[in-house]
Design an enzyme around this catalytic site. Structure first.
Site, mmCIF file in Angstrom:
data_model
loop_
_atom_site.group_PDB
_atom_site.id
_atom_site.type_symbol
_atom_site.label_atom_id
_atom_site.label_comp_id
_atom_site.label_asym_id
_atom_site.label_seq_id
_atom_site.Cartn_x
_atom_site.Cartn_y
_atom_site.Cartn_z
ATOM 1 N N VAL A 1 0.806 -1.228 0.000
ATOM 2 C CA VAL A 1 0.000 0.000 0.000
ATOM 3 C C VAL A 1 0.839 1.278 0.000
ATOM 4 O O VAL A 1 0.285 2.375 0.046
ATOM 5 C CB VAL A 1 -1.022 0.024 1.160
ATOM 6 C CG1 VAL A 1 -2.087 -1.037 0.976
ATOM 7 C CG2 VAL A 1 -0.348 -0.094 2.518
ATOM 8 N N ASN B 1 -5.619 0.138 7.699
ATOM 9 C CA ASN B 1 -5.107 -0.427 8.956
ATOM 10 C C ASN B 1 -3.591 -0.556 8.994
ATOM 11 O O ASN B 1 -3.003 -0.603 10.075
ATOM 12 C CB ASN B 1 -5.753 -1.802 9.171
ATOM 13 C CG ASN B 1 -5.099 -2.577 10.293
ATOM 14 O OD1 ASN B 1 -5.234 -2.230 11.461
ATOM 15 N ND2 ASN B 1 -4.348 -3.620 9.943
ATOM 16 N N TYR C 1 6.721 7.115 15.352
ATOM 17 C CA TYR C 1 5.402 6.459 15.391
ATOM 18 C C TYR C 1 4.282 7.402 15.845
ATOM 19 O O TYR C 1 3.273 7.553 15.135
ATOM 20 C CB TYR C 1 5.478 5.212 16.271
ATOM 21 C CG TYR C 1 4.194 4.417 16.334
ATOM 22 C CD1 TYR C 1 3.790 3.613 15.272
ATOM 23 C CD2 TYR C 1 3.370 4.465 17.455
ATOM 24 C CE1 TYR C 1 2.604 2.887 15.323
ATOM 25 C CE2 TYR C 1 2.189 3.740 17.517
ATOM 26 C CZ TYR C 1 1.811 2.953 16.452
ATOM 27 O OH TYR C 1 0.635 2.231 16.502
ATOM 28 N N THR D 1 -1.981 -7.818 20.547
ATOM 29 C CA THR D 1 -2.079 -8.330 19.173
ATOM 30 C C THR D 1 -0.748 -8.991 18.798
ATOM 31 O O THR D 1 0.249 -8.847 19.503
ATOM 32 C CB THR D 1 -2.321 -7.171 18.183
ATOM 33 O OG1 THR D 1 -1.196 -6.287 18.267
ATOM 34 C CG2 THR D 1 -3.605 -6.422 18.477
HETATM 35 N N1 LIG Z 1 -1.392 -3.561 18.613
HETATM 36 C C1 LIG Z 1 -1.528 -2.444 19.265
HETATM 37 O O1 LIG Z 1 -1.394 -2.402 20.493
HETATM 38 C C2 LIG Z 1 -1.849 -1.187 18.493
HETATM 39 C C3 LIG Z 1 -2.115 -0.038 19.215
HETATM 40 C C4 LIG Z 1 -2.427 1.112 18.528
HETATM 41 C C5 LIG Z 1 -2.503 1.106 17.158
HETATM 42 N N2 LIG Z 1 -2.228 -0.007 16.458
HETATM 43 C C6 LIG Z 1 -2.308 0.050 14.998
HETATM 44 O O2 LIG Z 1 -3.030 -1.045 14.469
HETATM 45 C C7 LIG Z 1 -2.555 -1.287 13.132
HETATM 46 C C8 LIG Z 1 -2.022 -2.691 12.899
HETATM 47 O O3 LIG Z 1 -2.707 -3.597 13.559
HETATM 48 P P1 LIG Z 1 -2.547 -5.142 13.273
HETATM 49 O O4 LIG Z 1 -2.777 -5.754 14.605
HETATM 50 O O5 LIG Z 1 -3.422 -5.531 12.149
HETATM 51 O O6 LIG Z 1 -0.982 -5.319 12.866
HETATM 52 P P2 LIG Z 1 -0.171 -6.573 12.304
HETATM 53 O O7 LIG Z 1 1.234 -6.161 12.372
HETATM 54 O O8 LIG Z 1 -0.592 -7.840 12.966
HETATM 55 O O9 LIG Z 1 -0.648 -6.687 10.797
HETATM 56 C C9 LIG Z 1 -0.380 -5.714 9.884
HETATM 57 C C10 LIG Z 1 -0.259 -6.349 8.526
HETATM 58 O O10 LIG Z 1 0.106 -5.281 7.638
HETATM 59 C C11 LIG Z 1 0.903 -5.850 6.644
HETATM 60 N N3 LIG Z 1 1.688 -4.808 5.979
HETATM 61 C C12 LIG Z 1 2.802 -4.187 6.442
HETATM 62 N N4 LIG Z 1 3.249 -3.330 5.529
HETATM 63 C C13 LIG Z 1 2.406 -3.392 4.476
HETATM 64 C C14 LIG Z 1 2.354 -2.752 3.209
HETATM 65 N N5 LIG Z 1 3.276 -1.849 2.851
HETATM 66 N N6 LIG Z 1 1.338 -3.046 2.369
HETATM 67 C C15 LIG Z 1 0.398 -3.958 2.706
HETATM 68 N N7 LIG Z 1 0.412 -4.619 3.895
HETATM 69 C C16 LIG Z 1 1.403 -4.334 4.756
HETATM 70 C C17 LIG Z 1 1.797 -6.850 7.367
HETATM 71 O O11 LIG Z 1 2.293 -7.835 6.478
HETATM 72 C C18 LIG Z 1 0.844 -7.414 8.410
HETATM 73 O O12 LIG Z 1 0.288 -8.656 8.017
HETATM 74 C C19 LIG Z 1 -1.402 -0.345 12.885
HETATM 75 O O13 LIG Z 1 -1.849 0.789 12.190
HETATM 76 C C20 LIG Z 1 -0.973 -0.019 14.301
HETATM 77 O O14 LIG Z 1 -0.243 1.166 14.365
HETATM 78 C C21 LIG Z 1 -1.897 -1.172 17.104
#
Ligand SMILES: NC(=O)c1ccc[n+]([C@@H]2O[C@H](COP(=O)([O-])OP(=O)(O)OC[C@H]3O[C@@H](n4cnc5c(N)ncnc54)[C@H](O)[C@@H]3O)[C@@H](O)[C@H]2O)c1
Length: 280
Positions: A72, A98, A164, A199
């Site tokens: 993306v 996301n 971040y 997560t």
């Molecule tokens: N886990 C937490 O505590 C928390 C807290 C606040 C915010 N967030 C936000 O939640 C979101 C992610 O959540 P998640 O649990 O789904 O994360 P995750 O890391 O489990 O999954 C994210 C997915 O995004 C994919 N990805 C990475 N770069 C990419 C790219 N360039 N194009 C397409 N796909 C790509 C990865 O391969 C991965 O499978 C993020 O925006 C993160 O900042 C998470």
């Protein structure tokens, strides 16, 4: 009786709809819950193997998705994702932006410039690119709903790294500005700001049980959040049950951000050290 979210037949694109490890990430949960609510879901991930468990979870619930491998950060690949959704289902109603990564460590003085640029590209520009591709399709239909994944650290200061939280605060600005631009077209744009969600993104950092407990007790509800909690918020913001809501940032954080302001701040993407102040 199950809640009707008004999503039957809607078409939803979820970026980062895989998860980097086994378990339920925010994107994975959103994709599964949207499919369960009757939407046609397009799961987008740059790592095809990360989408397999998303599909398995859907299969367990009697649903499925179109899986698209795409990066993306590429304008062309974003356009291709939306074209595939359109060609397959004939409409695009919902976009869940996301994808997000922890990014480089460091302050403005010492962080790596290329890593900073890459973090902006992944966490912010990707949302602009996907929205740019999807909005013309939403305009051609009945409008739409865009949900951008911010973070509790985008709402407060105090994070140990600068990259971040800066990107996550920028997501708030992007969301509110887009809401004003595209509201008259029937397109709503909202953000979710998750707190200490457990997560794969977090457990892949090697968090121990003590740190998990500390994170749980940092927020007033003292309940550990999961990707499902974030997915439920996506479900609400995606469909007509939130038809009068746009430009908001919804904290999904067990009350974490409501308690801040008296010293200390969360480090949502990092395993916390000893508390700086009671409860944080
Ligand atoms: N886990 C937490 O505590 C928390 C807290 C606040 C915010 N967030 C936000 O939640 C979101 C992610 O959540 P998640 O649990 O789904 O994360 P995750 O890391 O489990 O999954 C994210 C997915 O995004 C994919 N990805 C990475 N770069 C990419 C790219 N360039 N194009 C397409 N796909 C790509 C990865 O391969 C991965 O499978 C993020 O925006 C993160 O900042 C998470």
């Amino acid at each position: 009786m199950a809640i009707d979210f008004g999503l039957e037949g809607a078409v939803a694109i979820v970026t980062g709809g895989g998860s980097r490890a086994s378990g339920v990430g925010n994107g994975r949960a959103a994709a599964v819950l949207l499919a369960e609510a009757g939407a046609h879901v397009v799961v987008v991930d740059s790592a095809p193997q990360n989408m397999a468990e998303t599909r398995s979870l859907m299969a367990e619930r009697g649903t499925d998705a179109l899986l698209v491998t795409a990066d993306v950060t590429s304008p062309q690949e974003c356009a291709d994702v939306v074209r595939q959704a359109w060609d397959t289902f004939g409409r695009v109603d919902i976009l869940v932006n996301n994808v997000g990564v922890a990014g480089p460590s460091g302050t403005v003085v010492d962080l790596d410039l290329d890593a900073w640029d890459q973090c902006l590209r992944l966490n912010l520009t990707s949302m602009m690119l996907m929205s740019r591709a999807a909005i013309p399709r939403m305009r051609a239909g009945d409008g739409g709903s865009i949900i951008n994944m911010s973070s509790a650290v985008g709402l407060v200061g105090g994070h140990p790294e600068v990259a971040y939280p800066t990107t996550k605060a920028a997501v708030v600005g992007l969301t509110k500005t887009m809401a004003a631009h595209h509201g008259p077209e029937g397109i709503r744009v909202n953000a979710i700001a998750p707190g200490y969600v457990y997560t794969p993104m977090v457990h892949s950092q090697g968090i121990d049980d003590g740190a998990r407990e500390q994170r749980r007790h940092a927020a007033p509800l003292a309940i550990e959040g999961t990707g499902w909690d974030v997915g439920d918020a996506v479900l609400f913001l995606a469909g007509p049950r939130s038809r009068w809501i746009t430009g908001v940032v919804l904290p999904v954080d067990a009350g974490l951000t409501a308690t801040l302001g008296s010293g200390g701040a969360p480090s949502v993407t990092s395993v916390p050290g000893p508390p700086k102040a009671p409860g944080v």
